[in-house]
Motif scaffolding. Structure first.
Motif, PDB file in Angstrom:
ATOM      1  N   LEU A 154      26.355 -19.815 -48.278  1.00  0.00           N
ATOM      2  CA  LEU A 154      26.065 -21.375 -48.619  1.00  0.00           C
ATOM      3  C   LEU A 154      26.330 -20.796 -50.514  1.00  0.00           C
ATOM      4  O   LEU A 154      27.245 -21.802 -51.083  1.00  0.00           O
ATOM      5  CB  LEU A 154      25.182 -22.756 -48.300  1.00  0.00           C
ATOM      6  CG  LEU A 154      24.995 -23.460 -48.966  1.00  0.00           C
ATOM      7  CD1 LEU A 154      26.226 -24.045 -48.600  1.00  0.00           C
ATOM      8  CD2 LEU A 154      23.666 -23.768 -49.271  1.00  0.00           C
ATOM      9  N   PHE A 156      22.419 -18.644 -46.839  1.00  0.00           N
ATOM     10  CA  PHE A 156      23.468 -18.410 -45.770  1.00  0.00           C
ATOM     11  C   PHE A 156      22.779 -19.697 -44.668  1.00  0.00           C
ATOM     12  O   PHE A 156      21.322 -19.927 -44.830  1.00  0.00           O
ATOM     13  CB  PHE A 156      23.569 -17.150 -44.583  1.00  0.00           C
ATOM     14  CG  PHE A 156      23.693 -15.895 -45.661  1.00  0.00           C
ATOM     15  CD1 PHE A 156      24.727 -15.616 -45.360  1.00  0.00           C
ATOM     16  CD2 PHE A 156      22.794 -15.286 -46.462  1.00  0.00           C
ATOM     17  CE1 PHE A 156      26.027 -14.427 -46.158  1.00  0.00           C
ATOM     18  CE2 PHE A 156      23.828 -14.298 -47.346  1.00  0.00           C
ATOM     19  CZ  PHE A 156      25.120 -13.854 -46.985  1.00  0.00           C
ATOM     20  N   SER A 157      23.661 -20.412 -44.049  1.00  0.00           N
ATOM     21  CA  SER A 157      23.628 -20.914 -42.506  1.00  0.00           C
ATOM     22  C   SER A 157      23.523 -20.000 -41.799  1.00  0.00           C
ATOM     23  O   SER A 157      24.962 -19.234 -41.542  1.00  0.00           O
ATOM     24  CB  SER A 157      24.673 -21.972 -43.090  1.00  0.00           C
ATOM     25  OG  SER A 157      24.291 -22.617 -43.438  1.00  0.00           O
ATOM     26  N   TYR A 158      23.074 -20.494 -40.550  1.00  0.00           N
ATOM     27  CA  TYR A 158      23.202 -19.864 -39.187  1.00  0.00           C
ATOM     28  C   TYR A 158      24.101 -20.951 -38.027  1.00  0.00           C
ATOM     29  O   TYR A 158      23.107 -21.722 -38.331  1.00  0.00           O
ATOM     30  CB  TYR A 158      22.113 -19.531 -38.864  1.00  0.00           C
ATOM     31  CG  TYR A 158      21.289 -17.940 -39.205  1.00  0.00           C
ATOM     32  CD1 TYR A 158      21.440 -17.555 -38.866  1.00  0.00           C
ATOM     33  CD2 TYR A 158      20.151 -18.177 -40.109  1.00  0.00           C
ATOM     34  CE1 TYR A 158      20.581 -15.502 -39.551  1.00  0.00           C
ATOM     35  CE2 TYR A 158      19.501 -17.283 -40.415  1.00  0.00           C
ATOM     36  CZ  TYR A 158      20.130 -16.101 -40.490  1.00  0.00           C
ATOM     37  OH  TYR A 158      19.035 -15.135 -40.899  1.00  0.00           O
ATOM     38  N   LEU A 159      25.148 -20.268 -37.484  1.00  0.00           N
ATOM     39  CA  LEU A 159      25.596 -21.477 -36.321  1.00  0.00           C
ATOM     40  C   LEU A 159      25.543 -21.557 -34.828  1.00  0.00           C
ATOM     41  O   LEU A 159      23.894 -20.069 -35.624  1.00  0.00           O
ATOM     42  CB  LEU A 159      27.536 -21.006 -36.849  1.00  0.00           C
ATOM     43  CG  LEU A 159      28.235 -20.987 -37.854  1.00  0.00           C
ATOM     44  CD1 LEU A 159      29.622 -20.236 -38.075  1.00  0.00           C
ATOM     45  CD2 LEU A 159      28.480 -22.936 -38.363  1.00  0.00           C
ATOM     46  N   PRO A 160      25.452 -22.210 -34.567  1.00  0.00           N
ATOM     47  CA  PRO A 160      24.608 -21.675 -33.224  1.00  0.00           C
ATOM     48  C   PRO A 160      24.630 -20.391 -32.744  1.00  0.00           C
ATOM     49  O   PRO A 160      23.503 -19.775 -32.201  1.00  0.00           O
ATOM     50  CB  PRO A 160      25.086 -23.429 -32.553  1.00  0.00           C
ATOM     51  CG  PRO A 160      25.205 -24.080 -33.489  1.00  0.00           C
ATOM     52  CD  PRO A 160      25.879 -23.450 -34.873  1.00  0.00           C
ATOM     53  N   TRP A 194      21.904 -18.453 -34.719  1.00  0.00           N
ATOM     54  CA  TRP A 194      20.913 -18.971 -34.529  1.00  0.00           C
ATOM     55  C   TRP A 194      20.336 -18.630 -32.905  1.00  0.00           C
ATOM     56  O   TRP A 194      18.582 -18.529 -33.093  1.00  0.00           O
ATOM     57  CB  TRP A 194      20.351 -20.921 -34.605  1.00  0.00           C
ATOM     58  CG  TRP A 194      18.759 -21.223 -34.913  1.00  0.00           C
ATOM     59  CD1 TRP A 194      18.255 -21.989 -34.183  1.00  0.00           C
ATOM     60  CD2 TRP A 194      18.690 -20.956 -35.989  1.00  0.00           C
ATOM     61  NE1 TRP A 194      17.191 -22.126 -34.481  1.00  0.00           N
ATOM     62  CE2 TRP A 194      17.291 -21.227 -35.853  1.00  0.00           C
ATOM     63  CE3 TRP A 194      18.750 -19.875 -37.136  1.00  0.00           C
ATOM     64  CZ2 TRP A 194      15.951 -20.804 -36.407  1.00  0.00           C
ATOM     65  CZ3 TRP A 194      16.850 -19.707 -38.095  1.00  0.00           C
ATOM     66  CH2 TRP A 194      16.111 -21.166 -37.930  1.00  0.00           C
ATOM     67  N   ARG A 245      16.279 -16.694 -32.647  1.00  0.00           N
ATOM     68  CA  ARG A 245      15.791 -17.386 -31.903  1.00  0.00           C
ATOM     69  C   ARG A 245      15.609 -16.758 -31.042  1.00  0.00           C
ATOM     70  O   ARG A 245      13.935 -16.352 -30.639  1.00  0.00           O
ATOM     71  CB  ARG A 245      16.037 -18.440 -30.937  1.00  0.00           C
ATOM     72  CG  ARG A 245      16.415 -19.555 -31.944  1.00  0.00           C
ATOM     73  CD  ARG A 245      15.299 -20.928 -32.170  1.00  0.00           C
ATOM     74  NE  ARG A 245      14.793 -22.125 -31.026  1.00  0.00           N
ATOM     75  CZ  ARG A 245      14.008 -22.114 -30.453  1.00  0.00           C
ATOM     76  NH1 ARG A 245      12.388 -21.880 -31.846  1.00  0.00           N
ATOM     77  NH2 ARG A 245      13.293 -22.337 -29.613  1.00  0.00           N
ATOM     78  N   GLY A 252      32.813 -27.487 -26.644  1.00  0.00           N
ATOM     79  CA  GLY A 252      32.106 -27.816 -27.496  1.00  0.00           C
ATOM     80  C   GLY A 252      31.101 -27.521 -28.431  1.00  0.00           C
ATOM     81  O   GLY A 252      30.829 -27.663 -29.435  1.00  0.00           O
ATOM     82  N   LEU A 253      31.572 -25.423 -28.397  1.00  0.00           N
ATOM     83  CA  LEU A 253      29.915 -25.149 -29.563  1.00  0.00           C
ATOM     84  C   LEU A 253      31.168 -25.389 -30.597  1.00  0.00           C
ATOM     85  O   LEU A 253      32.297 -25.374 -31.180  1.00  0.00           O
ATOM     86  CB  LEU A 253      30.754 -23.429 -28.982  1.00  0.00           C
ATOM     87  CG  LEU A 253      30.298 -22.285 -29.624  1.00  0.00           C
ATOM     88  CD1 LEU A 253      28.456 -22.695 -29.815  1.00  0.00           C
ATOM     89  CD2 LEU A 253      31.028 -20.726 -30.028  1.00  0.00           C
ATOM     90  N   PHE A 254      29.678 -25.858 -31.833  1.00  0.00           N
ATOM     91  CA  PHE A 254      30.531 -25.617 -33.319  1.00  0.00           C
ATOM     92  C   PHE A 254      30.499 -24.271 -34.231  1.00  0.00           C
ATOM     93  O   PHE A 254      29.531 -22.912 -34.099  1.00  0.00           O
ATOM     94  CB  PHE A 254      29.240 -26.683 -34.007  1.00  0.00           C
ATOM     95  CG  PHE A 254      29.203 -26.787 -35.328  1.00  0.00           C
ATOM     96  CD1 PHE A 254      29.982 -27.428 -35.688  1.00  0.00           C
ATOM     97  CD2 PHE A 254      28.849 -25.907 -36.165  1.00  0.00           C
ATOM     98  CE1 PHE A 254      30.556 -27.972 -37.322  1.00  0.00           C
ATOM     99  CE2 PHE A 254      28.429 -26.436 -38.210  1.00  0.00           C
ATOM    100  CZ  PHE A 254      29.431 -27.308 -37.611  1.00  0.00           C
ATOM    101  N   ALA A 277      33.733 -21.738 -35.703  1.00  0.00           N
ATOM    102  CA  ALA A 277      35.012 -21.291 -35.348  1.00  0.00           C
ATOM    103  C   ALA A 277      34.936 -19.376 -35.509  1.00  0.00           C
ATOM    104  O   ALA A 277      34.389 -18.559 -36.104  1.00  0.00           O
ATOM    105  CB  ALA A 277      35.977 -21.276 -36.587  1.00  0.00           C
ATOM    106  N   ARG A 279      27.261 -18.268 -41.761  1.00  0.00           N
ATOM    107  CA  ARG A 279      28.323 -19.047 -42.900  1.00  0.00           C
ATOM    108  C   ARG A 279      27.835 -18.373 -44.371  1.00  0.00           C
ATOM    109  O   ARG A 279      26.408 -18.975 -44.841  1.00  0.00           O
ATOM    110  CB  ARG A 279      28.677 -19.904 -43.044  1.00  0.00           C
ATOM    111  CG  ARG A 279      30.070 -20.282 -41.944  1.00  0.00           C
ATOM    112  CD  ARG A 279      31.541 -19.782 -42.169  1.00  0.00           C
ATOM    113  NE  ARG A 279      31.864 -19.659 -41.457  1.00  0.00           N
ATOM    114  CZ  ARG A 279      32.019 -18.595 -39.363  1.00  0.00           C
ATOM    115  NH1 ARG A 279      31.197 -17.562 -39.892  1.00  0.00           N
ATOM    116  NH2 ARG A 279      32.730 -18.489 -39.193  1.00  0.00           N
TER     117      ARG A 279
END
Lengths: 606, 606
Positions: B35, B40-44, B47, B51, B5-7, B9, B33
């Protein structure tokens, strides 16, 4: 936390400029400070409340399989051009050029960015469903910042996005968020109504808003107490009266000097306003171009601009100037679509079904009798474009609707493939076909939620926030300076409570009891514990309930256990939110695609 | 977390465009990733690491009495005009107009905003000291985004601000942060050197940078292995040679055709480069205006632009164009300050002390012999403006300095009253006098810290982040699909570990062992537990250490306890950071006020 070291001052006189009582108390309690119009700093106490709301949001998003991520707020404007929102969204979207002169925006919501991620991360139906969310700073250049935290320009938002294989999956995740929202608002002590709403600049198929009912709200809600129908006035429908059954008569012009208003015209012509076709001249913002539009509604009803904009796919509307009205060949005060070809014409469905209307002749001082839509002019669109009012019939059961005002604290949108189709975020389905990801988006303004909680929970003496989001749980007053017996007892209690995980704000500044109690009332932590020489002499300390005003003694030896148990009990009760039942429109069945502007609202309200 | 279920790849081929090996592994592991350039976006997964770093920062800030608050990122530009930084900071500061046309900036640091808060919240010496901090998104329009997370344009920053009554209080809080920084970087597994640094656009009295030494760094550090002297090249000083003791000779002009460079001139004139006065022509950015400057250094040394800019109080320097050199009456290749009045002249102290120099005649093809500073031209400033190099003598002990490259992951500044004086953030002291609050500021880039951790902890197969900041603690591989014995045993272990508070990423996707292990290596969680039919038949599961590559069997019955104990033990060890001793310049003594530009660096390096 010791108050002797706390950053942030309480204010004992109310600051003048704030507009809502809840916000005044947030300022007085030392929770927030305004830096510029609609732009606030959170002091440590206020930020603790925000962090607690964020914690509740994280828990409730995790409960619906939400995975936290983070997407950037500064984005190349190409992304927004691709989605079409660069032009569709107006001045609320902050834009700037980077040092190389490339266009950038401050993203106010993240559909574009999350769709880009879906494109790179989702390849197969096995990668679906997914729910992702972030807690992130956004800037939205609101034209009318007001009511403190309720309408601001910069704010932290919880924005979640669902990614699904099909409409049924989207419907399940939409329903999950719908239920999660009631848990979030319930735990934060903010009562809400979920109402059908306009999809607005988000686009997509279906939307609900979560409204905190309050007179300071800027939205008007239409409610049916009989069957439970609930909708924002932007989309609310109502049972329209049956038009008269008459044969069409020939149209004829007649003089109506000084009858430029509906009331004047009704009197002069001897007809009721409900037989008058009222023309409203607007310019519709269609992205890069504006288009002149004549909207026609019945003389006794009001145009609903949201419905009209949705029907036209317009980002916004503004009244035409006199020159613009003249330019399309119409005459202000005596206007109608009759004979006008240079404007788009949208007619309310009730007007279209009503024969023999009175309408403007587009000639100064003249009107037309017995105008018939379709014969005397041809509308481009016929749909519901009028505003529902208190007393109108409920569209579902016919009972009289009532109105209330509310603040939108959250919204949820079924986007469908509105973004995935444009960005090419597709996946290979089990049958080998590439299909666009079905998306939903789900927003809650964190600061606004605190603003609403403060509005819902305050009195003349200060805040009375629920224990779930109050900055600390217990306010410990120490009546006696350093070295006193009270100081020693207070310190001992502070340490025991801390060890038990109770969050205590300890007023160790040695001030007078009255001054300490005034600060305690302002900050409004749910429980106050007072340690003073007089009660210690009786072997007691005093507990006080901020909301009820009740006080009661507790033996010193049992104080830590009593307070810990009271906090734990209150927390459990505040976090216990009864389950919510889904409204009929969210029942587990396939979603029908959106068919037209205003129709989305009607469908949503079923 | 179930990987099914992880978002996000994992990527099994390295993306081409990234520049640092650590960043490539962050991309491959599905952590981040891009942008847009530097955004950048942090994937889960990524992130979660962020955190965890934020949690460490919060703990260490709390340990030095830091109170978390939040200040806005969008700010009226008036604030920055008041501090003078609106002009002093260049294109890195993003600027835009709001919908009413008012100038706004995206704050890249919050000295202005926190000083405004200090003004409203601090009234008395009893309200001091305070330490506040925030974790907040910032935008800094870096001219050269690179190395993935290490140089970005948008990032989360921990910025802390200290507020004190006097210099001694500021010194104490500065030292607290200095020590806290070593704890933060130590717990995150990033080795750092603290070096004296330039105060730059912050202003103030003293600054240190925390440098992660790595060849991909853009800063050059000068280090003395003998006495421990450490400084950024921007401010590093060195033991300058003693100038020759000669009587001044009369100045005379001589022809030097084709001798426009130091080497050509030395050969043509028969002198060593250390007797040549090299003139460097620059335009200094002094806010709203530029000023022409001639900097003079010895022919065998290089100008240090940071020192020169600090000496001039300039925001930046750029080379003069040929036209600009001509406009002040000088001649490129044959230039010097002799006879030039239309430029500011700054001379390195070694040049000023050296008699009988060779310098340009400001006439094409001619130089001057026996030029003497003070006699033949008058400098406006004489100070150290040359760059230290490897092999130069340590300013403290004379041993040879060495250089290394590094990435700045944190910085601390003694601001003194640089902002409080301008904004009127004063308090009433015990003697009744109003005094400006003494301030310090302390920054750590959270994403850059993750980028450095990835650079420090990866191998060819993926990441090897420390257990303190890895997204999860244990990677659970299940060799067998749904319904298998391995699936049941893996699920049981997953649940027991979850109940014990261990963070597990469970690969439940039923893929081949090789594919699962490749993903496990990429994400690189410190411990891998593998549950498969073969080992289960022996009553065992297999544990594997990501860093050492070691594998060992554990009885199934003891697996949960063994893994929990291993995780707990590793966490304790990773969080145990040895105390750091303060450098001499932070010893507990009064701070002397800054006396001049380059001097701040020298003082800092003591």
């Amino acid at each position: 936390m010791k108050m002797s070291g706390l950053f942030g001052a309480t204010l004992h006189t109310a600051p003048g400029s704030s507009e809502s009582a809840g916000h005044q108390q947030l300022l007085r309690a030392g929770m927030v400070r305004q830096l510029a119009q609609g732009i606030f700093s959170y002091l440590p106490l206020g930020w603790r409340s925000i962090r607690k709301i964020e914690h509740i949001l994280r828990e409730e998003m995790a409960a619906v399989a939400g995975q936290e991520l983070s997407m950037p707020v500064a984005q190349p404007d190409e992304l927004w051009r691709t989605s079409g929102r660069y032009h569709k969204v107006g001045a609320e979207l902050a834009r700037f050029a980077d040092r190389r002169g490339r266009g950038m925006v401050l993203a106010m919501t993240h559909e574009e960015a999350v769709t880009e991620l879906a494109r790179s991360e989702i390849d197969s139906y096995r990668d679906l469903p997914r729910m992702v969310f972030q807690l992130q700073t956004k800037f939205r250049d609101d034209p009318r910042p007001r009511a403190g935290l309720i309408r601001v320009r910069e704010f932290v938002m919880k924005d979640a996005y669902s990614l699904d294989r099909d409409a049924a999956g989207l419907a399940r995740q939409y329903a999950n968020q719908y239920r999660a929202y009631f848990r979030v608002f319930g735990r934060c002590g903010v009562p809400v109504l979920a109402v059908a709403s306009d999809v607005g600049m988000m686009g997509g198929e279906l939307a609900h808003e979560f409204m905190y009912p309050t007179p300071i709200g800027e939205d008007t809600l239409l409610l049916c107490d009989s069957c439970g129908y609930r909708a924002n006035r932007q989309v609310a429908t109502f049972a329209k009266p049956t038009p008269p059954d008459e044969a069409a008569r020939p149209m004829r012009r007649f003089a109506t000097p000084q009858a430029a208003s509906v009331a004047q015209l009704a009197a002069a012509a001897g007809v009721r306003p409900d037989r008058i076709a009222k023309a409203v001249f607007v310019q519709a913002d269609l992205g890069e171009a504006e288009a002149p539009v004549i909207a026609v509604v019945r003389g006794d009803m009001d145009l609903n601009e949201s419905k009209l904009a949705a029907a036209l796919g317009a980002a916004g509307l503004r009244p035409m100037t006199a020159d613009e009205i003249a330019a399309i060949g119409a005459v202000a005060g005596y206007g109608s679509p009759v004979g006008v070809t240079a404007a788009r014409v949208v007619v309310d469905d009730l007007v279209a079904a009503t024969p023999n209307l009175l309408a403007g002749a587009n000639l100064d001082g003249y009107h037309l009798r017995d105008v018939n839509v379709g014969r005397d002019f041809t509308p481009e669109l016929v749909c519901d474009i009028v505003a529902a009012r208190a007393g109108d019939g409920c569209p579902d059961c016919g009972a009289a609707l009532r109105t209330t005002r509310g603040v939108e604290v959250g919204n949820i949108f079924k986007l469908g493939d509105r973004y995935s189709a444009v960005f090419g975020a597709t996946f290979t389905d089990a049958d080998g076909a590439r299909r666009p990801v079905q998306m939903g988006c789900y927003g809650i303004g964190v600061g606004r939620l605190l603003g609403c909680a403060a509005q819902a929970h305050h009195d003349d003496r200060g805040l009375t926030l629920p224990i779930t989001i109050a900055p600390y749980q217990v306010h410990l007053c120490q009546l006696g300076g350093a070295g006193s017996e009270a100081a020693a007892a207070a310190q001992a209690l502070y340490e025991r409570l801390g060890a038990a995980g109770v969050e205590v704000l300890h007023d160790d500044r040695g001030q007078r009891a009255g001054s300490q109690f005034a600060d305690a009332d302002l900050i409004g932590l749910p429980l106050r514990a007072t340690v003073g020489a007089r009660s210690l002499a009786r072997g007691e300390i005093e507990l006080h309930d901020r909301r009820t005003g009740e006080s009661w003694p507790v033996p010193v030896g049992a104080a830590a256990e009593t307070v810990t148990a009271a906090v734990s009990d209150r927390l459990s009760r505040a976090n216990a939110v009864p389950p919510v039942s889904l409204p009929p429109e969210l029942a587990d069945r396939p979603v029908t695609a959106r068919t037209g502007g205003a129709a989305a609202g009607s469908a949503a309200a079923r």
